[in-house]
Design a protein around this motif. Sequence first.
Motif, PDB file in Angstrom:
ATOM      1  N   THR A 271      -6.244 -15.909 -17.974  1.00  0.00           N
ATOM      2  CA  THR A 271      -5.487 -14.881 -17.886  1.00  0.00           C
ATOM      3  C   THR A 271      -4.061 -14.797 -18.153  1.00  0.00           C
ATOM      4  O   THR A 271      -3.679 -15.405 -17.239  1.00  0.00           O
ATOM      5  CB  THR A 271      -6.421 -13.933 -16.856  1.00  0.00           C
ATOM      6  OG1 THR A 271      -5.653 -12.535 -16.549  1.00  0.00           O
ATOM      7  CG2 THR A 271      -6.349 -14.507 -15.829  1.00  0.00           C
ATOM      8  N   LYS A 332     -13.653  -9.033 -15.734  1.00  0.00           N
ATOM      9  CA  LYS A 332     -12.918  -8.453 -16.621  1.00  0.00           C
ATOM     10  C   LYS A 332     -12.703  -6.773 -16.820  1.00  0.00           C
ATOM     11  O   LYS A 332     -11.664  -7.259 -17.494  1.00  0.00           O
ATOM     12  CB  LYS A 332     -13.865  -8.879 -18.230  1.00  0.00           C
ATOM     13  CG  LYS A 332     -14.102 -10.318 -18.710  1.00  0.00           C
ATOM     14  CD  LYS A 332     -14.792 -10.570 -20.471  1.00  0.00           C
ATOM     15  CE  LYS A 332     -14.265 -10.953 -20.905  1.00  0.00           C
ATOM     16  NZ  LYS A 332     -15.442 -12.056 -21.751  1.00  0.00           N
ATOM     17  N   PHE A 335      -9.434  -7.830 -14.484  1.00  0.00           N
ATOM     18  CA  PHE A 335      -8.443  -8.654 -14.870  1.00  0.00           C
ATOM     19  C   PHE A 335      -8.471  -8.123 -16.036  1.00  0.00           C
ATOM     20  O   PHE A 335      -9.096  -8.910 -16.622  1.00  0.00           O
ATOM     21  CB  PHE A 335      -7.796 -10.022 -13.922  1.00  0.00           C
ATOM     22  CG  PHE A 335      -8.352 -10.528 -13.150  1.00  0.00           C
ATOM     23  CD1 PHE A 335      -7.003 -10.660 -12.535  1.00  0.00           C
ATOM     24  CD2 PHE A 335      -9.372 -10.465 -11.956  1.00  0.00           C
ATOM     25  CE1 PHE A 335      -6.858 -10.500 -11.035  1.00  0.00           C
ATOM     26  CE2 PHE A 335      -9.332 -10.551 -10.577  1.00  0.00           C
ATOM     27  CZ  PHE A 335      -8.030 -10.516 -10.446  1.00  0.00           C
ATOM     28  N   ALA A 338      -8.723 -11.333 -19.054  1.00  0.00           N
ATOM     29  CA  ALA A 338      -9.006 -12.524 -18.207  1.00  0.00           C
ATOM     30  C   ALA A 338     -10.834 -13.930 -19.864  1.00  0.00           C
ATOM     31  O   ALA A 338     -11.932 -12.160 -20.086  1.00  0.00           O
ATOM     32  CB  ALA A 338      -9.852 -12.751 -17.733  1.00  0.00           C
ATOM     33  N   GLU A 339     -10.122 -14.266 -20.030  1.00  0.00           N
ATOM     34  CA  GLU A 339     -11.502 -14.866 -20.572  1.00  0.00           C
ATOM     35  C   GLU A 339     -12.262 -16.965 -20.181  1.00  0.00           C
ATOM     36  O   GLU A 339     -11.465 -16.979 -19.716  1.00  0.00           O
ATOM     37  CB  GLU A 339     -11.186 -15.736 -22.205  1.00  0.00           C
ATOM     38  CG  GLU A 339     -10.925 -14.198 -23.129  1.00  0.00           C
ATOM     39  CD  GLU A 339     -11.621 -14.020 -23.749  1.00  0.00           C
ATOM     40  OE1 GLU A 339     -13.115 -14.426 -23.263  1.00  0.00           O
ATOM     41  OE2 GLU A 339     -11.945 -12.677 -23.555  1.00  0.00           O
TER      42      GLU A 339
END
Length: 539
Positions: A271, A332, A335, A338-339
């Motif tokens: 992220t 997600k 944040f 974010a992945e």
Amino acid sequence: MTTGGVTTGEIMSGERITGAMTPIWKLDSERVSGTPFETGTHRDVVIVGAGFTGLATGLMLARAGRDVSIIEAGEVGELASGANTGKLSLLQGSTLSTLRRHHPARLVRAYVDANRDGAEWLTSMADELGVPFSHRTSYSYAQTSDGVGTVDAEVRAALEAGLPVRRVEPDLLAQSPFPVVDAVTLDEQVAIDPQQMLIALARAYLAAGGVLHTGVRVTQAHTAPRAGVETTQGYAAADQVVLATATPIIDRGLYFAKVRGLRSSCVAFATDAPLPEGLYLSVDGETKSVRSITPADGPAGAAQLIVGGNGFPVGRSESPAERVDELVAWTKNHFPGAEPVAAWSAQDYQSHDLIPFVGAMPRGLGRIRFATGYGKWGLSNAPAAALRIVSEIRRVPRRDRPDWMNVISTRFTVPADLARGGVENLRVGWEAASGWLGAQAVPAPVHRPGEGEGVVANRAGHPVGISTVDGVTRAVSAVCPHLGGVLRWNDAELTWDCPLHASRFTAQGSRIEGPALCDLARLPRVPGEEIDQTVPTPG
């Protein structure tokens, strides 16, 4: 096919994360090679399990001049020790206030002192062995107003136990990227890469003269005519046996019924969002554990954030995969961008009174010792357990031991403990009955399950687990070898899990963990079922 611990393509597409789930700490971790097992050997001490409890106990004893061997079914840090969030804290959610609600202040202080000694041992070893870690502020926080009373109670219990906690100012709460209504905080706690620490401990243990056998499963422990263990490769005798196996693999003392197995999931994210500096654990609602990863306390790579939680008793979730999905969605939302780059789960055991069981096994003639019930706080409880086990093996007089060892060893069961244990055992009974009834409701043959799916069916009154993994459909007995619970399919990890006492098995039927000691029986196909018969035998 998998890469990076999750199924290829599922992360980028946003689909469900299932299958081979590897902790972020292990993606590029080194391995410690063991030596070949020799049947018929005799050691001063044989330790079963190469997690934090086993390695800490082994290192202390080897440095004290004892002849020690550690026997591990997998690799160093195979299960919970190498799959936690790497948070080493004396502020542990609502543990202290829950304990204090039904127990005297002296016991709570003893629990804190045990964890303090365990944490100090681990960090001193990290300094000695060159394992990096960072000091962080730890937060036990309320996600909603319903948790404010719990924060209040945790402040009182922590202060009474000698921890210098403080309440977080309201203006600081508003700066959190995720919901924090109230919080108690404790400075100078630790974030660390648990697998790197385990590897360092294993090497230090070997350097001290210890012997390590990996890939060897212990199937039984004995006390007479002499102490020792049976393994898949032969027998090993010892003056003392230590079961550092999360839950004891023998039924003396019935500890499988005095603890409950809990699973929690973790997802590591890449992220660009601002990262929280502290170590966060919620005290209300679905648990959320949050920490960032920095070069000082984690592996180099894409991940900068770990979010864990959404735990449940083993085998009692309709869809563990949905719980992982919810962690991803929650992250997600708070944040943006974010992945997920890795996802995994871990299992620990919680005693009915929240205090770990450590010491001599009942009816073990003082030759078998064990530890269980860390309640997901193994980074401090495991070294503390090792300190106590070693003091007993070395016969340190009680007057010379830390006071917490004597207090915890003489703790009394109170009605609230019995009530929690009674409720859990009622649930176990319900799960046992409902599992058998549910299995009878689905007669075989059944249609071939889809990829990653499993179903329990009835073959002539016997529950059978049928699953499809990596394109291969298999049938195994769905009855746990330990007390006969009917297994449930775990759609996140693609395993068969027991809702009674938390044993777990692969889709092929190989034992993973828990009190069960043998694999599931592999069953042939019946007419109408598309069961692949060419199932390879695991190595």
